[in-house]
Scaffold this motif. Structure first.
Motif, PDB file in Angstrom:
ATOM      1  N   ALA A  24      -7.712  29.768  -1.016  1.00 35.09           N
ATOM      2  CA  ALA A  24      -7.002  28.547  -0.969  1.00 35.09           C
ATOM      3  C   ALA A  24      -8.210  27.442  -1.500  1.00 35.09           C
ATOM      4  O   ALA A  24      -9.343  27.598  -1.422  1.00 35.09           O
ATOM      5  CB  ALA A  24      -6.456  28.055   0.363  1.00 35.09           C
ATOM      6  N   THR A  25      -7.876  26.399  -2.159  1.00 30.03           N
ATOM      7  CA  THR A  25      -8.592  25.301  -2.536  1.00 30.03           C
ATOM      8  C   THR A  25      -9.242  24.699  -1.272  1.00 30.03           C
ATOM      9  O   THR A  25     -10.466  24.443  -1.164  1.00 30.03           O
ATOM     10  CB  THR A  25      -7.978  24.070  -3.419  1.00 30.03           C
ATOM     11  OG1 THR A  25      -7.358  24.807  -4.354  1.00 30.03           O
ATOM     12  CG2 THR A  25      -9.101  23.170  -3.865  1.00 30.03           C
ATOM     13  N   PHE A  47      -1.664  18.505  -2.528  1.00 27.79           N
ATOM     14  CA  PHE A  47      -1.938  19.966  -2.505  1.00 27.79           C
ATOM     15  C   PHE A  47      -0.823  20.764  -1.741  1.00 27.79           C
ATOM     16  O   PHE A  47       0.152  20.291  -1.165  1.00 27.79           O
ATOM     17  CB  PHE A  47      -3.216  19.923  -1.495  1.00 27.79           C
ATOM     18  CG  PHE A  47      -4.591  19.558  -1.759  1.00 27.79           C
ATOM     19  CD1 PHE A  47      -5.321  20.486  -2.019  1.00 27.79           C
ATOM     20  CD2 PHE A  47      -4.713  18.220  -2.262  1.00 27.79           C
ATOM     21  CE1 PHE A  47      -6.627  20.000  -2.771  1.00 27.79           C
ATOM     22  CE2 PHE A  47      -6.011  17.835  -2.363  1.00 27.79           C
ATOM     23  CZ  PHE A  47      -6.836  18.921  -2.910  1.00 27.79           C
ATOM     24  N   HIS A  48      -0.376  22.139  -2.160  1.00 30.47           N
ATOM     25  CA  HIS A  48       0.588  22.874  -1.873  1.00 30.47           C
ATOM     26  C   HIS A  48       0.033  23.993  -0.849  1.00 30.47           C
ATOM     27  O   HIS A  48      -1.240  24.173  -0.750  1.00 30.47           O
ATOM     28  CB  HIS A  48       1.019  23.526  -3.144  1.00 30.47           C
ATOM     29  CG  HIS A  48       1.634  22.696  -4.378  1.00 30.47           C
ATOM     30  ND1 HIS A  48       2.884  21.897  -3.710  1.00 30.47           N
ATOM     31  CD2 HIS A  48       1.146  22.063  -5.085  1.00 30.47           C
ATOM     32  CE1 HIS A  48       3.051  20.937  -4.963  1.00 30.47           C
ATOM     33  NE2 HIS A  48       1.976  21.022  -5.718  1.00 30.47           N
ATOM     34  N   SER A  49       1.229  24.541  -0.195  1.00 32.79           N
ATOM     35  CA  SER A  49       0.738  25.550   0.704  1.00 32.79           C
ATOM     36  C   SER A  49       0.280  26.699   0.226  1.00 32.79           C
ATOM     37  O   SER A  49       1.007  27.289  -0.762  1.00 32.79           O
ATOM     38  CB  SER A  49       2.252  25.687   1.569  1.00 32.79           C
ATOM     39  OG  SER A  49       1.953  27.053   2.155  1.00 32.79           O
ATOM     40  N   ALA A  50      -0.840  27.123   0.623  1.00 30.44           N
ATOM     41  CA  ALA A  50      -1.264  28.575   0.070  1.00 30.44           C
ATOM     42  C   ALA A  50      -0.554  29.551   0.563  1.00 30.44           C
ATOM     43  O   ALA A  50      -0.483  30.770   0.025  1.00 30.44           O
ATOM     44  CB  ALA A  50      -2.662  28.860   0.625  1.00 30.44           C
ATOM     45  N   LEU A  51       0.173  29.452   1.299  1.00 30.57           N
ATOM     46  CA  LEU A  51       1.291  30.437   1.951  1.00 30.57           C
ATOM     47  C   LEU A  51       2.446  30.589   0.982  1.00 30.57           C
ATOM     48  O   LEU A  51       2.827  31.764   0.919  1.00 30.57           O
ATOM     49  CB  LEU A  51       1.737  30.196   3.426  1.00 30.57           C
ATOM     50  CG  LEU A  51       0.497  29.955   4.461  1.00 30.57           C
ATOM     51  CD1 LEU A  51       1.014  29.747   5.664  1.00 30.57           C
ATOM     52  CD2 LEU A  51      -0.384  31.182   4.586  1.00 30.57           C
ATOM     53  N   THR A  59      -4.405  24.144  -3.546  1.00 29.44           N
ATOM     54  CA  THR A  59      -3.653  24.719  -2.240  1.00 29.44           C
ATOM     55  C   THR A  59      -4.481  24.263  -0.955  1.00 29.44           C
ATOM     56  O   THR A  59      -5.712  24.173  -0.981  1.00 29.44           O
ATOM     57  CB  THR A  59      -3.440  26.132  -2.405  1.00 29.44           C
ATOM     58  OG1 THR A  59      -4.725  26.920  -2.544  1.00 29.44           O
ATOM     59  CG2 THR A  59      -2.493  26.528  -3.573  1.00 29.44           C
ATOM     60  N   PHE A  60      -3.694  24.703   0.050  1.00 31.40           N
ATOM     61  CA  PHE A  60      -4.565  24.412   1.412  1.00 31.40           C
ATOM     62  C   PHE A  60      -3.835  25.424   2.476  1.00 31.40           C
ATOM     63  O   PHE A  60      -2.636  25.625   2.320  1.00 31.40           O
ATOM     64  CB  PHE A  60      -4.747  22.941   1.861  1.00 31.40           C
ATOM     65  CG  PHE A  60      -3.462  22.279   2.409  1.00 31.40           C
ATOM     66  CD1 PHE A  60      -3.327  22.278   4.045  1.00 31.40           C
ATOM     67  CD2 PHE A  60      -2.496  22.024   1.602  1.00 31.40           C
ATOM     68  CE1 PHE A  60      -2.126  21.804   4.364  1.00 31.40           C
ATOM     69  CE2 PHE A  60      -1.159  21.426   2.128  1.00 31.40           C
ATOM     70  CZ  PHE A  60      -1.015  21.429   3.652  1.00 31.40           C
ATOM     71  N   VAL A  61      -4.589  25.602   3.511  1.00 30.41           N
ATOM     72  CA  VAL A  61      -3.938  26.248   4.597  1.00 30.41           C
ATOM     73  C   VAL A  61      -4.840  25.773   5.739  1.00 30.41           C
ATOM     74  O   VAL A  61      -6.070  25.543   5.701  1.00 30.41           O
ATOM     75  CB  VAL A  61      -4.022  27.822   4.630  1.00 30.41           C
ATOM     76  CG1 VAL A  61      -5.300  28.448   4.538  1.00 30.41           C
ATOM     77  CG2 VAL A  61      -3.146  28.837   5.299  1.00 30.41           C
ATOM     78  N   VAL A  62      -4.073  26.039   7.033  1.00 31.17           N
ATOM     79  CA  VAL A  62      -4.786  25.544   8.238  1.00 31.17           C
ATOM     80  C   VAL A  62      -4.834  26.643   8.959  1.00 31.17           C
ATOM     81  O   VAL A  62      -3.749  27.593   8.938  1.00 31.17           O
ATOM     82  CB  VAL A  62      -3.914  24.634   9.201  1.00 31.17           C
ATOM     83  CG1 VAL A  62      -4.647  24.092  10.564  1.00 31.17           C
ATOM     84  CG2 VAL A  62      -3.886  23.113   8.299  1.00 31.17           C
ATOM     85  N   LEU A 144     -16.648  29.440  -1.522  1.00 26.94           N
ATOM     86  CA  LEU A 144     -16.836  29.834  -0.032  1.00 26.94           C
ATOM     87  C   LEU A 144     -15.782  30.843   0.534  1.00 26.94           C
ATOM     88  O   LEU A 144     -14.852  31.053   0.280  1.00 26.94           O
ATOM     89  CB  LEU A 144     -16.908  28.617   1.039  1.00 26.94           C
ATOM     90  CG  LEU A 144     -17.797  27.397   0.350  1.00 26.94           C
ATOM     91  CD1 LEU A 144     -17.533  26.302   1.270  1.00 26.94           C
ATOM     92  CD2 LEU A 144     -19.394  27.734   0.783  1.00 26.94           C
ATOM     93  N   VAL A 145     -16.693  31.735   1.278  1.00 30.73           N
ATOM     94  CA  VAL A 145     -15.380  32.571   1.998  1.00 30.73           C
ATOM     95  C   VAL A 145     -15.491  32.400   3.471  1.00 30.73           C
ATOM     96  O   VAL A 145     -16.479  32.204   4.066  1.00 30.73           O
ATOM     97  CB  VAL A 145     -16.074  33.778   1.921  1.00 30.73           C
ATOM     98  CG1 VAL A 145     -15.151  35.049   2.528  1.00 30.73           C
ATOM     99  CG2 VAL A 145     -16.190  34.366   0.323  1.00 30.73           C
ATOM    100  N   VAL A 146     -14.212  32.171   3.889  1.00 34.02           N
ATOM    101  CA  VAL A 146     -14.046  31.933   5.489  1.00 34.02           C
ATOM    102  C   VAL A 146     -13.644  33.411   6.036  1.00 34.02           C
ATOM    103  O   VAL A 146     -12.646  33.717   5.826  1.00 34.02           O
ATOM    104  CB  VAL A 146     -12.876  31.019   5.459  1.00 34.02           C
ATOM    105  CG1 VAL A 146     -12.718  30.808   7.241  1.00 34.02           C
ATOM    106  CG2 VAL A 146     -13.227  29.760   5.129  1.00 34.02           C
ATOM    107  N   ASP A 147     -14.550  34.068   6.961  1.00 31.62           N
ATOM    108  CA  ASP A 147     -14.365  35.205   7.532  1.00 31.62           C
ATOM    109  C   ASP A 147     -13.366  35.029   8.811  1.00 31.62           C
ATOM    110  O   ASP A 147     -13.706  34.001   9.494  1.00 31.62           O
ATOM    111  CB  ASP A 147     -15.542  36.036   8.053  1.00 31.62           C
ATOM    112  CG  ASP A 147     -16.207  36.354   6.506  1.00 31.62           C
ATOM    113  OD1 ASP A 147     -15.669  36.892   5.780  1.00 31.62           O
ATOM    114  OD2 ASP A 147     -17.452  36.530   6.511  1.00 31.62           O
TER     115      ASP A 147
END
Length: 149
Positions: A24-25, A47-51, A59-62, A144-147
């Motif tokens: 996701a962006t 921005f669009h849903s990464a899902l 894209t984005f996601v929460v 970046l990586v979000v674990d």
């Protein structure tokens, strides 16, 4: 671009959604009032849903650690009523409905957040705990990586 890496494949997501959430962006960490507001404005800015649209350029996601809407409000004291809440501000474009002053804030505010989520159709993954945010490589301007777990 941010990679959303899971520490486990047993995350309750379908294989299609698991892959869609890999990149996701923007990743918004937390689905409380600030996270919901940020997501709302990202969506308004194109921005669009990464899902649902993982191939979109923006894209984005929460990701939210809670299993349901409400953020930290879900953990307030049962005795805290809406009449004694110091203040809660409206979510963008969604005024608070009339709330019974005797209602516990730990139920009233999550109901308000849930209604906002339904109205705005934001891409929120729950429950997802962020364990680390790290660089994907040595490039200071790189991904970046979000674990998560």
């Amino acid at each position: 671009m941010i990679g959303l890496g899971r520490n486990t494949a047993d995350d309750g997501l379908s294989p299609q959604n698991r892959e869609a959430t890999r990149r996701a962006t923007v990743v918004v960490i937390g689905g409380g009032q600030s996270g919901l507001s940020a997501a709302y404005h990202l969506k308004r800015r194109g921005f669009h849903s990464a899902l649902t649209m993982p191939d979109s350029a923006r894209t984005f996601v929460v990701v939210d650690a809670e299993p349901e809407p409400g953020g930290a409000w879900r953990h307030r004291w049962q005795s805290l009523r809406m009449a004694t809440v110091n203040g809660i501000f409206d979510l963008p474009g969604f005024p608070k409905p009339p709330i019974d002053p005797a209602e516990p804030s730990r139920t009233a505010v999550p109901h308000y957040f849930a209604a906002f989520e339904r109205l705005t159709d934001l891409p929120i993954l729950r429950p997802v705990t962020v364990t680390a945010v790290r660089r994907a490589d040595s490039d200071p301007d790189g991904e970046l990586v979000v674990d998560t777990s």
